[in-house]
Design a protein around this motif. Structure first.
Motif: not given
Length: 539
Positions: A58-62, A64-68, A410-414, A446-447
């Motif tokens: 979860a840390l690697l797939s959601a 840290i990516p969400l932090l970035l 995420l939905i709006v931006v991505m 994923v997220t």
């Protein structure tokens, strides 16, 4: 405090003095009360040592990516949450205001936990809560909080006074500004927190029964890895502990200079937060092993996470262990340090947004927003129904507010605006560690799937049965009413005119925000922009 003007008269945006200060401030926001009293029991309830597998995934797939994701938005669009989303698209501004209002709600109840911790640091000296688990439970709920239900407004004088002090300290730090207030506080408090908490963990390892506690914590139940609920719990813990999705990291990254390494900062913050959580798990379960083996009358089934761990189990432990008063002061000081750095970051989200929207000075923004926040907090939280109010606000703000707005973002931006490649390129343009297609997949697939599954499950549960058996009227006001109010207010705030930002469409250019360029770079820009060669020489 108004930021000084840049050469040429342009008003500077406040900034951290360097990336290290930003990292300490971000770690201070991420490392909070949830690391100490939530993670150990989430892990314990979901497979013990085996939980570390989905947690790391979860840390690697959601996480840290969400932090970035937050870093890239704040750093590229150079503003608070509403301003950054407004610069993406005018109709996206309400997303930013929802993040701000969720932070407002969290700050209202988060402050009272710091007041409780300060009271208990003093209580540690004479251990007035008693000696057994039953005595500490009675003291906390009946003697200290005088816990009741409904809409009562019977104030508890001691908690009220300390809560006022918490707000005075918080607003005092924020009045000093981004670097002198937030930055310097993080540079002082985070190393102190690590030293004190490490000392507490080392002491706990030498207690009788500590190894039994560690065995309870780390013994893996590999069978749980096939349970989807365990994986959702891991993702939920990551979302809540990293301070992502509700404006904090977005706001902090907007204070970074334009040539800051974002991805490496995200890796440091993400792994530092998780390392502290694991350290907290070791310390908590080592001490609870001693508590269960002592004469305090507590069993593993009696002890749970949250306020019950901090204000019931640990006081019983302190009454039993050698040198208890000293370690009690150390433990509650750690809670105060961890909570205060998080509290400062939460309130800053609201202040920065108000300042960007209105164009007023930091002093006016801090007092104009902070005083009403403090007033609401003092009205609702240091009362006999304060624990009930906290529990409901926390549940709905986290499980629906944070999860819901992160999913919408995420939905709006991505998808709606298709800015994934743009944000990826921005991260790569300033960072040493590059992100690529995997990062976009995590953010676009994923997220969102995990967040949607978690949100659907929480809403279904909260609708099907009253949360913790609370009165439906109270849940309607502090739970569903609060969520509805956030949505309505976000639209109203979006309709108000902007007076503090020059540029509202697209990321700001050099002339809009020169604050993160050096003086020589600003001088070169002015020379290049001069209308004729003679003027350029004069500049």
């Amino acid at each position: 405090m108004t930021a000084p003007a840049a050469p040429g008269g342009t008003r500077r945006r406040e900034a951290f003095s360097g990336r290290s200060v930003f990292v300490f401030a971000a770690i201070g926001s991420a490392v909070g009360l949830g690391n100490i009293w939530r993670f150990p029991f989430v892990a314990y309830d979901n497979g013990g040592g085996a939980f570390l597998v989905p947690y790391l995934v979860a840390l690697l797939s959601a996480g840290i990516p969400l932090l970035l994701f937050d870093y890239s938005i704040g750093h590229r669009f150079r503003g608070s949450a509403p301003l950054s989303f407004r610069r993406m698209h005018r109709f996206a501004e309400p997303i930013g205001w929802i993040q701000v209002l969720v932070s407002f709600v969290i700050a209202v109840y988060y402050a009272v936990i710091l007041a409780w911790a300060a009271c208990y640091a003093w209580f540690s000296v004479d251990q007035r809560w008693g000696e057994t688990y039953e005595e500490t439970a009675t003291f906390f709920s009946e003697d200290f909080l005088r816990a009741g239900s409904g809409f009562g407004l019977d104030f508890i004088p001691l908690i009220t006074i300390i809560l006022v002090a918490v707000w005075v300290i918080t607003l005092g730090v924020l009045l000093a500004g981004v670097q002198k207030g937030i930055g310097r506080t993080a540079l002082l408090f985070i190393p102190l927190l690590v030293v004190l908490f490490t000392a507490l963990v080392i002491r706990s390892l030498f207690l009788e029964g500590a190894m039994d506690g560690l065995n309870t914590f780390f013994t893996p139940d590999w069978g749980v890895l096939t349970d989807p609920g365990v994986w959702i719990a891991a993702y939920g813990q990551i979302f809540l502990s990293l301070s992502v999705g509700f404006g904090i990291m977005l706001t902090y990254s907007s204070y970074l200079k334009r040539k800051s390494n974002l991805t490496s900062s995200g890796l440091v913050v993400g792994f530092s937060n998780s390392a502290f959580e694991v350290l907290a798990g070791i310390g908590v379960f080592a001490t609870l092993g001693f508590l269960v083996s002592s004469s305090a009358g507590a069993g593993w089934d009696d002890v749970g996470g949250g306020p019950g761990l901090a204000f019931i189990a640990f006081p019983a432990l302190i009454s039993q262990m050698p040198g208890g008063p000293i370690w009690g002061v150390v433990f509650f000081t750690c809670l105060i340090l961890a909570g205060l750095t998080s509290m400062i970051s939460i309130v800053e989200v609201v202040i920065a947004s108000f300042q960007d929207k209105t164009g007023v000075s930091r002093t006016a923004a801090t007092l104009g927003v902070g005083v009403p926040m403090a007033a609401v907090s003092i009205l609702l939280m240091p009362t006999e129904t304060g624990l009930q109010n906290l529990d409901i606000l926390d549940k709905f703000a986290n499980s629906i507010g944070i999860v819901g707005i992160a999913l919408i973002s995420l939905i709006v931006v991505m998808f709606a605006m298709r800015l994934g490649p743009t944000l990826r390129d921005h991260l790569n343009s300033v960072s040493s560690f590059k992100v690529g297609r995997i990062w976009i997949v995590c953010m676009a697939v994923v997220t969102p799937l995990v967040l949607a599954y978690a949100l659907f499950g929480e809403v279904r549960t909260l609708i099907s049965e009253p949360y913790e058996g609370y009165d439906s009227a109270v849940l309607g006001v502090y739970g569903w009413g609060m969520i509805a109010g956030i949505v309505v207010l976000s639209v109203i705030l979006s309709l108000l005119p902007w007076r503090g930002a020059k540029r509202l469409d697209g990321p700001p250019e050099f002339d809009d925000d020169p604050s993160d360029f050096t003086y020589d770079e600003q001088l070169a820009h002015r020379r290049a922009s001069a209308p004729n060669p003679d003027t350029r020489k004069e500049v």
